[in-house]
Scaffold this motif. Structure first.
Motif, PDB file in Angstrom:
ATOM      1  N   UNK A 103      33.894  44.316  19.088  1.00 31.44           N
ATOM      2  CA  UNK A 103      32.687  44.688  19.832  1.00 31.44           C
ATOM      3  C   UNK A 103      32.207  43.433  20.525  1.00 31.44           C
TER       4      UNK A 103
ATOM      5  N   UNK B 186      48.124  56.153  14.892  1.00 32.77           N
ATOM      6  CA  UNK B 186      47.109  55.223  15.392  1.00 32.77           C
ATOM      7  C   UNK B 186      46.106  55.941  16.259  1.00 32.77           C
TER       8      UNK B 186
ATOM      9  N   UNK C 265      43.383  47.202  14.233  1.00 32.28           N
ATOM     10  CA  UNK C 265      43.234  46.896  12.822  1.00 32.28           C
ATOM     11  C   UNK C 265      41.849  46.318  12.528  1.00 32.28           C
ATOM     12  N   UNK C 266      41.206  45.731  13.515  1.00 27.49           N
ATOM     13  CA  UNK C 266      39.802  45.336  13.341  1.00 27.49           C
ATOM     14  C   UNK C 266      39.025  45.810  14.544  1.00 27.49           C
ATOM     15  N   UNK C 267      37.856  46.414  14.347  1.00 27.14           N
ATOM     16  CA  UNK C 267      37.058  46.804  15.519  1.00 27.14           C
ATOM     17  C   UNK C 267      36.652  45.549  16.286  1.00 27.14           C
TER      18      UNK C 267
ATOM     19  N   UNK D 290      29.526  44.939  12.453  1.00 32.48           N
ATOM     20  CA  UNK D 290      30.450  46.072  12.619  1.00 32.48           C
ATOM     21  C   UNK D 290      31.907  45.668  12.495  1.00 32.48           C
ATOM     22  N   UNK D 291      32.174  44.373  12.358  1.00 37.02           N
ATOM     23  CA  UNK D 291      33.559  43.923  12.302  1.00 37.02           C
ATOM     24  C   UNK D 291      34.188  44.177  10.948  1.00 37.02           C
ATOM     25  N   UNK D 292      35.499  43.893  10.871  1.00 37.82           N
ATOM     26  CA  UNK D 292      36.188  43.964   9.577  1.00 37.82           C
ATOM     27  C   UNK D 292      36.268  42.563   8.995  1.00 37.82           C
TER      28      UNK D 292
ATOM     29  N   UNK E 116      43.540  34.862  14.313  1.00 35.16           N
ATOM     30  CA  UNK E 116      43.290  36.087  13.539  1.00 35.16           C
ATOM     31  C   UNK E 116      44.598  36.764  13.149  1.00 35.16           C
TER      32      UNK E 116
ATOM     33  N   UNK F 236      50.234  43.515  14.489  1.00 35.96           N
ATOM     34  CA  UNK F 236      49.399  43.877  13.342  1.00 35.96           C
ATOM     35  C   UNK F 236      48.961  45.332  13.400  1.00 35.96           C
ATOM     36  N   UNK F 237      48.941  45.915  14.601  1.00 34.21           N
ATOM     37  CA  UNK F 237      48.576  47.332  14.724  1.00 34.21           C
ATOM     38  C   UNK F 237      49.771  48.250  14.538  1.00 34.21           C
TER      39      UNK F 237
ATOM     40  N   UNK G 101      37.745  39.202   7.921  1.00 36.96           N
ATOM     41  CA  UNK G 101      38.855  38.420   8.474  1.00 36.96           C
ATOM     42  C   UNK G 101      39.151  37.231   7.567  1.00 36.96           C
TER      43      UNK G 101
ATOM     44  N   UNK H 221      26.828  41.991  16.355  1.00 41.14           N
ATOM     45  CA  UNK H 221      28.183  42.554  16.442  1.00 41.14           C
ATOM     46  C   UNK H 221      29.005  42.267  15.192  1.00 41.14           C
TER      47      UNK H 221
ATOM     48  N   UNK I  45      31.093  38.656  18.423  1.00 34.81           N
ATOM     49  CA  UNK I  45      31.267  37.895  19.669  1.00 34.81           C
ATOM     50  C   UNK I  45      30.240  38.308  20.705  1.00 34.81           C
TER      51      UNK I  45
ATOM     52  N   UNK J 117      46.505  37.433   9.529  1.00 34.75           N
ATOM     53  CA  UNK J 117      46.879  38.773   9.048  1.00 34.75           C
ATOM     54  C   UNK J 117      48.363  38.825   8.667  1.00 34.75           C
TER      55      UNK J 117
END
Lengths: 432, 452
Positions: free
Chosen positions: B40, B135, B36-38, A77-79, A297, A235-236, A81, A74, A57, A301
């Motif tokens: 940036x 966490x 759960x996902x960075x 560096x993301x995961x 997102x 999700x966290x 999805x 950027x 983003x 998940x």
């Protein structure tokens, strides 16, 4: 926007361009007089790209290819999805989202209105000083994606903030009130009542009290719950609500829903900031947790349907192109009960009426609440006897709304993005 | 840029009594790890505002497209002429011409290096105690801003500023209980604050685990001993905001908060200052006034205020560079920079040894000002018979400016500058970079909300 969609298109799997243009007029009255006017025109884009399943983003006020380059950087560096950007094209009438009353507000009318409000308040007590802000915004939103979504709309937002101050020896009595997208008459009437009732101060002792919460305080309480059901905290795994879907979490009289179709409020827009159609989402039904608030997102998940709650807000309030979408509320409504708030108050033999507090949320994880009472009154035999000072409130959201709730009022008012009733509780800890 | 600003002012000068133009170019980055996902993000922002004074009335406009400069200059002047206004006068200040470089080349500091450092900290947290630490939460924010300011009095200033701030924390959970541990930091201009934090990261994990045992505090009146970070936020909420002159425009409030009023004991000295390297530092404020130190409280007596040029004229005092705006979208208002409680003479053991029952508070999780103010510590522990004992939760320190400040009875020798994440919120302008400085302080008879 077409150029931004096309620049380095082969390097991305998908991309999304969100464009926002805001024109606003603001009038500020300081200490009873018109102090300044503010006029503005700003625009920018927020770009999301998906590259090798990873999202990046960036945002910019300058429409050059650099914003795409930054978003691509950027994305590294993301995961990974699992969701895709919007693709469904929707037809809707843009006119449904335009509030004609707000659209037709002009600055000269607001100057007259501001002066009238100040005269009305000062005629009550000439020692009161009044600060007043009127803010009218026109927001033009456009969203396009490489998957074929294209949509846009215009929205008008009107916000009024009034603060009164009256100072006597060792007593600075300040009240601040805000309303959005409604006429300010209610606010002014309420202020005058609060000033009148607050001129006499009362002392109280620490102890357990019957408490009547105004909708402004009820909003703070429910906000703690809402923050615990956003998709990103679910999700966290940092919210207790994650494992409580379809379980009893509150008293069975409590019904709460989020509504992106509720007319006249800032949350009333045709689609969220990711292109998901607006909807009404039941959150708590008869005290049972029914849903979370999800963006694309977090819906992906959790393997659930998105709820149209992907918004580009900052600090829960201001929407802007500078932020990527994340779960945020639209208009949260708590259904009313059966007794008018005035009747509820008149039935209280001994207790407190809490009109306003600092933000209460101690933690979305635990639901613990604590805060300073900014405006509160002592009640004796169903009547307000005076304003209390220097008192703190402590409790737990889930305990209060399960075990301590006595009444929910039949009348409700808007407080920010919430529509909430008055709430009566027993045995709440007050320290002073 | 200087020509653009000066030419515009020259063109419209005759239509107003005073004119200022401020252009800002900003590049900001933020990194969130531990989710759960960075996440940036980068933002590139350019904006301009024009502020004019016409017969004592302000018109203010802001916009992104510099091609609209003429249109919005005209609108500002037209709006300033609208009837029914007050009468604004500005305190005189000497014109300044200066170019202030940060000495930083943002291209020298690679994003990948920052991410690598933060990922290392993330790894430490997630592997510290896999049973209890569930966490990590890492937030890193930076903004490089270049400001161009010109006024009709002949001032022209360019100033570059880099603001950096972070919060690194851990969440522990066990048997339905949770505990948070974290630390914060920041600076103006110094990326190296991000390096070498491994020990602090491990301490945050230990703190999170210790906090698991904390129960909600029993409400009551306590003697409170505050660490430097909490004392700093106390100074900010209790003194700082109440000394911002634009909060003192009510005539009766002015009298209640008049200079010369005794507000604390003689040991209490509080000032606000531009502190090089700390967040909130700048050489010139957003009205082009050179920043300097202001005493707010001297030997327990209200001594000074934080001014814009407008409020300085109202109070017939000198502005000291406290007029700040969060960005180009806002006019400058009275704000703090680095707000400090001056060091005293007491040692930590002096301050704790005779506390039979009290609370030790450390760290800061925000606050709010007013006649009654509130501040939330990150950690709180019961003090019993001169020793720090068990952790407690839900502690919020409240006070009244007419009473609580008088109860500060000891001030420590161990002064520290404290930078925190985010910043200060006021009148819709948040989060403005600010910092604090303080030693340990002790306050008697503090009401803490809690269970009854």
């Amino acid at each position: 926007m077409k150029r931004l969609l096309e620049f380095k298109a082969r390097e991305t799997d998908e991309r999304e361009i969100f464009h926002m243009k805001i024109m606003s007029d603001k009038l500020l009255f300081n200490t009873d007089k018109l102090h300044s006017t503010v006029r503005s025109q700003c625009e920018g884009v927020g770009v999301r790209v998906k590259k090798n399943k990873k999202i990046g983003f960036a945002s910019s006020t300058i429409f050059t290819d650099e914003v795409i380059e930054k978003a691509l950087e950027n994305a590294e560096y993301g995961s990974a999805e699992d969701f895709s950007f919007a693709s469904e094209n929707q037809s809707f009438s843009g006119e449904d989202y335009i509030d004609e009353y707000i659209k037709n507000i002009n600055t000269d009318c607001l100057i007259d209105k501001g002066n009238r409000i100040i005269r009305e308040i000062k005629s009550f007590n000439k020692n009161i000083s009044v600060n007043l802000t009127f803010n009218k915004k026109q927001q033009d939103i456009n969203l396009v994606t490489s998957r074929g979504f294209s949509g846009g709309y215009r929205q008008y937002i009107y916000k009024v903030e009034i603060a009164t101050e009256i100072t006597r020896k060792n007593d600075i009595f300040v009240i601040e009130r805000t309303c959005s997208n409604e006429k300010e008459d209610r606010l002014v009437k309420e202020l005058l009542v609060d000033i009148d009732k607050g001129m006499n101060t009362e002392t109280i002792e620490s102890g357990k009290y019957t408490l009547l919460f105004s909708p402004y305080v009820a909003e703070h309480m429910i906000e703690t719950f809402i923050r615990g059901i956003y998709g990103n905290v679910i999700t966290r795994n940092i919210s207790p609500m994650g494992s409580k879907l379809n379980e009893q979490i509150f008293n069975n009289r409590i019904n709460i829903y989020d509504d992106g179709t509720h007319r006249g409020r800032t949350g009333h827009i045709p689609f969220d900031d990711e292109g998901v159609r607006s909807q009404k989402t039941m959150l708590v039904e008869n005290g049972i947790l029914k849903n979370f608030l999800l963006d694309l997102r977090t819906a992906g998940k959790l393997n659930m349907a998105p709820t149209g709650n992907g918004l580009r807000t900052f600090a829960e309030e201001i929407r802007g192109y500078e932020n990527p979408p994340h779960p945020a509320l639209r208009t949260v409504i708590m259904e009313p009960g059966h007794m008018e708030s005035e009747t509820i108050l008149s039935n209280i033999e001994s207790g407190l009426f809490i009109k306003d507090t600092t933000n209460l949320h101690g933690g979305r994880i635990s639901g613990d609440l604590s805060g300073l009472i900014l405006l509160g009154y002592k009640i004796k035999n169903g009547k307000i006897t005076g304003r209390i000072k220097n008192a703190n409130f402590t409790g737990n959201l889930y305990n209060l709304l399960s075990n301590n709730l006595l009444e929910i009022s039949s009348d409700t008012i808007y407080s920010g993005s919430y529509k909430v009733p008055w709430l009566l509780f027993r045995d709440i800890d007050i320290t002073c | 840029m200087q020509n653009l600003l000066n030419d515009t002012i020259k063109k419209y000068r005759h239509l107003c009594d005073h004119m200022e133009i401020r252009i800002e170019e900003s590049r900001a980055s933020s990194i969130f790890l531990g989710t759960d996902s960075p996440v940036i993000k980068d933002s590139i922002e350019t904006g301009c505002n024009i502020r004019v004074l016409v017969k004592g009335s302000y018109g203010f406009t802001y916009f992104n497209d510099l091609n609209l400069m003429d249109e919005f200059a005209g609108l500002a002047i037209e709006d300033a002429k609208k009837p029914g206004r007050g009468h604004t006068v500005l305190a005189p200040v000497p014109p300044v011409i200066d170019i202030v470089k940060s000495g930083i080349n943002m291209k020298d500091i690679r994003k990948s290096d920052k991410i690598k450092i933060l990922q290392n900290y993330n790894h430490i947290i997630l592997n510290y105690d896999r049973e209890k630490i569930k966490k990590s939460l890492i937030t890193y924010l930076e903004e490089f801003r270049k400001k161009y300011f010109a006024s009709s009095e002949g001032t022209y200033i360019e100033e570059e500023l880099l603001d950096v701030n972070y919060k690194i924390g851990a969440i522990a959970a066990e048997n339905g209980k949770t505990g948070n541990g974290a630390f914060v930091g920041g600076s103006t201009g110094d990326f190296s604050i991000l390096y070498g934090l491994e020990e602090k990261v491990e301490k945050a994990c230990r703190d999170a685990i210790v906090q698991l045992d904390g129960e909600i505090i029993k409400g009551g009146v306590y003697t409170v001993l505050c660490d430097q970070e909490f004392s700093g936020v106390f100074a900010h909420e209790a003194f700082g905001h109440n000394c911002e002159a634009d909060c003192l425009t009510n005539e009766d409030t002015k009298k209640e908060m008049a200079q010369g009023r005794i507000i604390g004991k003689k040991i209490l000295n509080v000032y606000d200052t531009p502190y090089p390297g700390a967040r909130g530092y700048m050489k010139y404020d957003d009205e082009g006034v050179k920043t300097k130190k202001v005493y707010l409280i001297k030997e327990g007596v209200l001594a000074g205020k934080l001014h814009t040029r407008e409020t300085a004229a109202m109070f017939n005092e000198e502005p000291a560079g406290s007029a700040r705006a969060i960005n180009y979208r806002f006019p400058p208002i009275c704000r703090m920079r680095t707000t400090c409680i001056e060091a005293g003479k007491s040692t930590f053991s002096d301050m704790i040894k005779d506390i039979k029952k009290g609370v030790y508070v450390s760290g800061n999780e925000g606050g709010r000002s007013g006649e009654t103010f509130i501040a939330s510590p990150r950690y709180a522990y019961i003090i019993r018979n001169g020793e720090i004992a068990e952790p407690v939760k839900g502690v919020k320190i409240t006070g009244n400016i007419f009473k609580t400040l008088q109860n500060i009875d000891m001030i420590g020798q161990d002064f520290q500058i404290v930078d925190t994440i985010f910043g200060c919120a006021k009148n819709g302008q948040y989060f403005l970079p600010v910092s604090k400085g303080a030693p340990h302080i002790r306050i008697q008879d503090v009401t803490i909300g809690g269970t009854i």
